[in-house]
Each structure stands twice: as structure tokens, then as C-alpha cells.
Write a protein that holds these residues in place. Structure first.
Motif, PDB file in Angstrom:
ATOM      1  N   ALA A 298      -6.756   8.859   2.498  1.00 34.34           N
ATOM      2  CA  ALA A 298      -7.613   9.704   2.505  1.00 34.34           C
ATOM      3  C   ALA A 298      -7.718   9.229   4.516  1.00 34.34           C
ATOM      4  CB  ALA A 298      -8.863   9.971   2.522  1.00 34.34           C
ATOM      5  N   LYS A 299      -7.037   7.374   4.453  1.00 37.21           N
ATOM      6  CA  LYS A 299      -7.202   6.462   5.624  1.00 37.21           C
ATOM      7  C   LYS A 299      -5.594   7.035   6.019  1.00 37.21           C
ATOM      8  CE  LYS A 299      -5.774   3.057   7.990  1.00 37.21           C
ATOM      9  NZ  LYS A 299      -4.568   2.773   7.898  1.00 37.21           N
TER      10      LYS A 299
ATOM     11  N   MET B  34       0.924  -1.635  -0.005  1.00 38.07           N
ATOM     12  CA  MET B  34      -0.407   0.348   0.060  1.00 38.07           C
ATOM     13  C   MET B  34       1.028   1.126   0.648  1.00 38.07           C
ATOM     14  SD  MET B  34      -3.839  -0.254   0.144  1.00 38.07           S
ATOM     15  CE  MET B  34      -4.851  -0.920   1.226  1.00 38.07           C
ATOM     16  N   GLU B  35       2.067   1.208   0.285  1.00 41.29           N
ATOM     17  CA  GLU B  35       2.880   2.857   0.729  1.00 41.29           C
ATOM     18  C   GLU B  35       3.038   2.996  -0.567  1.00 41.29           C
ATOM     19  OE1 GLU B  35       2.994   3.880   3.674  1.00 41.29           O
ATOM     20  OE2 GLU B  35       2.341   2.761   4.394  1.00 41.29           O
TER      21      GLU B  35
ATOM     22  N   GLY C 267      -3.690   9.889  11.404  1.00 38.64           N
ATOM     23  CA  GLY C 267      -2.702  10.912  11.538  1.00 38.64           C
ATOM     24  C   GLY C 267      -1.087   9.848  11.449  1.00 38.64           C
ATOM     25  N   ASP C 268      -1.244   9.192  10.184  1.00 35.26           N
ATOM     26  CA  ASP C 268      -0.305   8.178  10.101  1.00 35.26           C
ATOM     27  C   ASP C 268       0.281   9.254   8.721  1.00 35.26           C
ATOM     28  OD1 ASP C 268      -0.306   7.088  12.810  1.00 35.26           O
ATOM     29  OD2 ASP C 268      -1.392   5.494  11.375  1.00 35.26           O
ATOM     30  N   ILE C 269       0.433  10.569   7.867  1.00 30.99           N
ATOM     31  CA  ILE C 269       0.416  11.349   6.560  1.00 30.99           C
ATOM     32  C   ILE C 269       1.745  10.785   7.079  1.00 30.99           C
ATOM     33  CG2 ILE C 269       0.573  12.484   5.526  1.00 30.99           C
ATOM     34  CD1 ILE C 269      -1.750  11.687   4.717  1.00 30.99           C
ATOM     35  N   PRO C 270       2.864   9.605   6.254  1.00 26.47           N
ATOM     36  CA  PRO C 270       4.070  11.250   6.352  1.00 26.47           C
ATOM     37  C   PRO C 270       4.582  11.887   5.792  1.00 26.47           C
ATOM     38  CG  PRO C 270       3.890   8.735   4.631  1.00 26.47           C
ATOM     39  CD  PRO C 270       2.626   9.254   5.560  1.00 26.47           C
ATOM     40  N   LYS C 271       5.525  12.794   6.593  1.00 27.53           N
ATOM     41  CA  LYS C 271       6.042  13.768   5.689  1.00 27.53           C
ATOM     42  C   LYS C 271       6.250  14.419   4.737  1.00 27.53           C
ATOM     43  CE  LYS C 271       8.044  15.035  10.236  1.00 27.53           C
ATOM     44  NZ  LYS C 271       7.646  15.591  11.178  1.00 27.53           N
ATOM     45  N   GLU C 272       7.162  13.427   3.486  1.00 26.92           N
ATOM     46  CA  GLU C 272       7.110  13.180   2.053  1.00 26.92           C
ATOM     47  C   GLU C 272       5.731  12.533   1.606  1.00 26.92           C
ATOM     48  OE1 GLU C 272       9.334  15.166   0.355  1.00 26.92           O
ATOM     49  OE2 GLU C 272      10.054  16.001   3.264  1.00 26.92           O
TER      50      GLU C 272
END
Length: 76
Positions: free
Chosen positions: A63-64, A1-2, A69-74
Motif C-alpha cells: 500500500a505504501k 522490505m523488498e 507510485g513505486d510499485i515494481p512491475k513484477e
């Protein structure tokens, strides 16, 4: 998924820096709006051939992660 996140791009010169798909003028929020209006993935892809199935999946995955709150910085 990443690897789906590589399809999400943030560019201050495109859509005011909102997360978009592959540096196109397709904000993630527009894809979510289309899906929440009841459009099926196939309908979106038929209406907009520049999009790919993985773009829709990437928008949902982003969106998930955003909600959790797990959005990577990049991204992308």
C-alpha cells in the motif's frame, strides 16, 4: 522490505486480478480494511490462522509503495 513483496501476487484468475496475499483469496485491500477498522494484527492472525504476520506487513508495504507510485512491475 523488498522480500515482503514476494508475498503479493497478482493473478487474473484470483479476485479479478487484484493484488492478493500468496495467491490466496486475501486481497490487500481487505487486510487494509481490517486494519483501518481498528483490528490489531494479533486479532487478524487469531481469526485467520492461514495468514502470517509477514502477510500483514506485506500488505502495508505494498500500500505504501502504491501510494508513492513505486510499485515494481513484477510482484510475487
Amino acid at each position: 522490505m523488498e522480500n515482503l513483496l514476494t508475498r503479493i501476487t497478482i493473478n487474473p484468475d484470483i479476485c479479478h486480478g487484484k493484488p492478493t496475499l500468496r495467491n490466496m483469496r486475501w486481497p490487500v485491500e481487505v487486510i487494509l480494511d481490517l486494519l483501518s477498522s481498528g483490528m490489531e494484527t494479533a486479532d487478524i492472525l487469531d481469526d485467520h490462522p492461514e495468514l502470517e504476520r509477514e502477510d500483514i506487513l506485506a500488505a502495508l508495504h505494498y500500500a505504501k509503495l502504491s501510494i508513492s507510485g513505486d510499485i515494481p512491475k513484477e510482484v510475487g
